[in-house]
Scaffold this motif. Structure first.
Motif, short mmCIF file in Angstrom:
data_model
loop_
_atom_site.label_atom_id
_atom_site.label_comp_id
_atom_site.label_asym_id
_atom_site.label_seq_id
_atom_site.Cartn_x
_atom_site.Cartn_y
_atom_site.Cartn_z
N VAL A 52 3.95 2.05 -19.73
CA VAL A 52 3.37 0.78 -20.13
C VAL A 52 2.70 0.94 -21.49
CG1 VAL A 52 1.69 -1.01 -19.56
CG2 VAL A 52 2.99 0.11 -17.74
N SER A 53 2.93 -0.01 -22.38
CA SER A 53 2.28 -0.01 -23.68
C SER A 53 1.25 -1.13 -23.71
CB SER A 53 3.33 -0.23 -24.79
OG SER A 53 2.71 -0.38 -26.05
N ALA A 54 0.02 -0.77 -24.09
CA ALA A 54 -1.06 -1.76 -24.13
C ALA A 54 -1.93 -1.52 -25.36
CB ALA A 54 -1.91 -1.69 -22.87
N GLY A 55 -2.59 -2.57 -25.82
CA GLY A 55 -3.40 -2.42 -27.02
C GLY A 55 -4.59 -3.34 -27.07
N VAL A 56 -5.50 -3.04 -27.98
CA VAL A 56 -6.67 -3.85 -28.25
C VAL A 56 -6.67 -4.18 -29.74
CG1 VAL A 56 -9.19 -3.91 -28.39
CG2 VAL A 56 -8.07 -2.90 -26.39
N THR A 57 -6.80 -5.45 -30.07
CA THR A 57 -6.87 -5.89 -31.46
C THR A 57 -8.17 -6.65 -31.68
OG1 THR A 57 -4.46 -6.08 -31.62
CG2 THR A 57 -5.75 -7.26 -33.26
N THR A 58 -8.88 -6.30 -32.74
CA THR A 58 -10.15 -6.96 -33.05
C THR A 58 -10.16 -7.40 -34.51
OG1 THR A 58 -11.12 -4.78 -33.52
CG2 THR A 58 -11.50 -5.71 -31.33
N ILE A 129 5.13 4.08 -9.49
CA ILE A 129 5.56 2.85 -10.13
C ILE A 129 5.27 1.61 -9.30
CG2 ILE A 129 7.36 4.05 -11.43
CD1 ILE A 129 9.41 2.91 -9.51
N GLU A 130 4.98 1.80 -8.01
CA GLU A 130 4.64 0.64 -7.19
C GLU A 130 3.30 0.04 -7.60
OE1 GLU A 130 3.05 4.31 -5.20
OE2 GLU A 130 4.95 3.70 -6.12
N ARG A 131 2.53 0.76 -8.42
CA ARG A 131 1.23 0.26 -8.88
C ARG A 131 1.31 -0.39 -10.26
NH1 ARG A 131 -3.03 4.85 -8.81
NH2 ARG A 131 -4.43 3.07 -9.07
N THR A 132 2.50 -0.56 -10.79
CA THR A 132 2.65 -1.06 -12.16
C THR A 132 2.00 -2.42 -12.34
OG1 THR A 132 4.73 0.16 -12.42
CG2 THR A 132 4.29 -1.61 -13.98
N GLY A 133 2.26 -3.36 -11.43
CA GLY A 133 1.66 -4.69 -11.54
C GLY A 133 0.15 -4.63 -11.50
N GLN A 134 -0.40 -3.80 -10.61
CA GLN A 134 -1.86 -3.66 -10.52
C GLN A 134 -2.44 -3.11 -11.82
OE1 GLN A 134 -3.11 -0.56 -7.88
NE2 GLN A 134 -5.28 -0.83 -8.34
N VAL A 135 -1.77 -2.11 -12.40
CA VAL A 135 -2.27 -1.51 -13.64
C VAL A 135 -2.26 -2.53 -14.77
CG1 VAL A 135 -1.79 0.23 -15.40
CG2 VAL A 135 -1.66 0.84 -12.98
N LEU A 136 -1.22 -3.36 -14.84
CA LEU A 136 -1.19 -4.40 -15.87
C LEU A 136 -2.37 -5.36 -15.72
CD1 LEU A 136 2.63 -5.25 -15.91
CD2 LEU A 136 1.35 -4.00 -17.64
N ASP A 137 -2.65 -5.75 -14.49
CA ASP A 137 -3.81 -6.62 -14.23
C ASP A 137 -5.10 -5.95 -14.70
OD1 ASP A 137 -2.16 -8.48 -13.09
OD2 ASP A 137 -2.58 -7.88 -11.02
N GLY A 143 -10.00 -5.40 -20.93
CA GLY A 143 -10.15 -5.76 -22.33
C GLY A 143 -8.93 -5.62 -23.20
N ALA A 144 -7.78 -5.21 -22.65
CA ALA A 144 -6.56 -5.14 -23.45
C ALA A 144 -6.18 -6.55 -23.90
CB ALA A 144 -5.43 -4.51 -22.63
N THR A 145 -5.85 -6.69 -25.17
CA THR A 145 -5.52 -8.01 -25.72
C THR A 145 -4.02 -8.26 -25.79
OG1 THR A 145 -5.66 -7.12 -27.96
CG2 THR A 145 -7.64 -8.15 -27.05
N ASP A 146 -3.23 -7.21 -25.61
CA ASP A 146 -1.78 -7.42 -25.57
C ASP A 146 -1.12 -6.29 -24.79
OD1 ASP A 146 -0.50 -5.38 -27.78
OD2 ASP A 146 -2.49 -6.06 -28.37
#
Length: 238
Positions: A52-58, A129-137, A143-146
């Motif tokens: 999963v790729s996630a980021g914070v932009t300010t 991988i069954e926790r993927t949806g939970q991790v995205l939430d 605080g991830a913005t994207d």
């Protein structure tokens, strides 16, 4: 990934190779015409890794303030990941950027400085991988913005590669033998073979942060393909 193997069929081949330096090039010659083929085969398997790729932009008026705000939010995201039991080795910073932000003023037809934008991204490898949806939430809640997307893969692709390789070898030989017999020859002899391996990972799937806020993100891993491409050369023999 690319591999190369040259084969020699001769009574003294083993003795000759043993006497040669390990790094020596082995020249393969043929007495008759040759057939050169490239054959690709793939095997579909169920993935056991989600990345999963996630980021914070300010955005702030000064670079210092923007970087400070970003660091606070990103630390909260990483802390949440670690609280979920994700090991540090599976959390990797994939990019950090800082640049001035401008908006175009239609009235004055000039670029207007609005502040400094800082972006910090992490790549997270999920082994459950069954926790993927939970991790995205959890990422968005922390605080991830994207969310850049999800890439599915197999932790140990060797068994699938072996199946694809065996299938490619069978296909290559059957095709070459058919061509040789069609040309009036009885058999073929393998002279040279090289291999390339494709990871088989699908393109990352974009995920909306608004969707993550509204409801639990549904994800379906499907299957990933591991491919082998063989370039083979056969000699046509009587």
């Amino acid at each position: 990934m690319y591999r190369h193997l040259a084969l020699i069929a001769a009574p003294f081949a083993a003795t000759a190779l043993a006497a040669m330096p390990a790094a020596a090039e082995v020249e393969v010659t043929s007495q008759g015409p040759v057939i050169a083929l490239t054959v690709s085969e793939s095997v579909a398997t169920e993935p056991d890794i989600a990345t999963v790729s996630a980021g914070v932009t300010t955005l702030a008026r000064t670079a210092v303030d923007s970087l400070r705000q970003n660091s606070v939010q990103m630390n909260a995201v990483i802390d949440r990941l670690e609280a979920l039991g994700i090991e540090g080795r599976d959390i990797q910073t994939s990019g950090v950027s800082l640049y001035p932000q401008y908006d175009y003023d239609q009235a004055t037809q000039r670029q207007v400085f609005t502040g400094y934008r800082v972006s910090n991204r992490v790549s997270v490898k999920l082994r459950a991988i069954e926790r993927t949806g939970q991790v995205l939430d959890e990422l968005v809640s922390a605080g991830a913005t994207d969310i850049g997307g999800i890439a599915w893969s197999v932790d140990d692709p060797a068994p699938a590669q072996a199946q694809a390789r065996a299938a490619a070898l069978r296909t290559a030989r059957e095709r070459a033998l058919s061509m040789a017999q069609g040309a009036g020859y009885a058999n073929i002899r393998l002279l040279e073979i090289s291999e390339s391996i494709s990871s088989g990972e699908p393109m990352p799937m974009p995920v909306s942060t608004q969707a993550a806020r509204d409801e639990s993100v549904p994800v379906r891993p499907g299957q990933v393909e591991t491919g082998i491409s063989l370039s083979v050369t056969y000699e046509m023999t009587p």
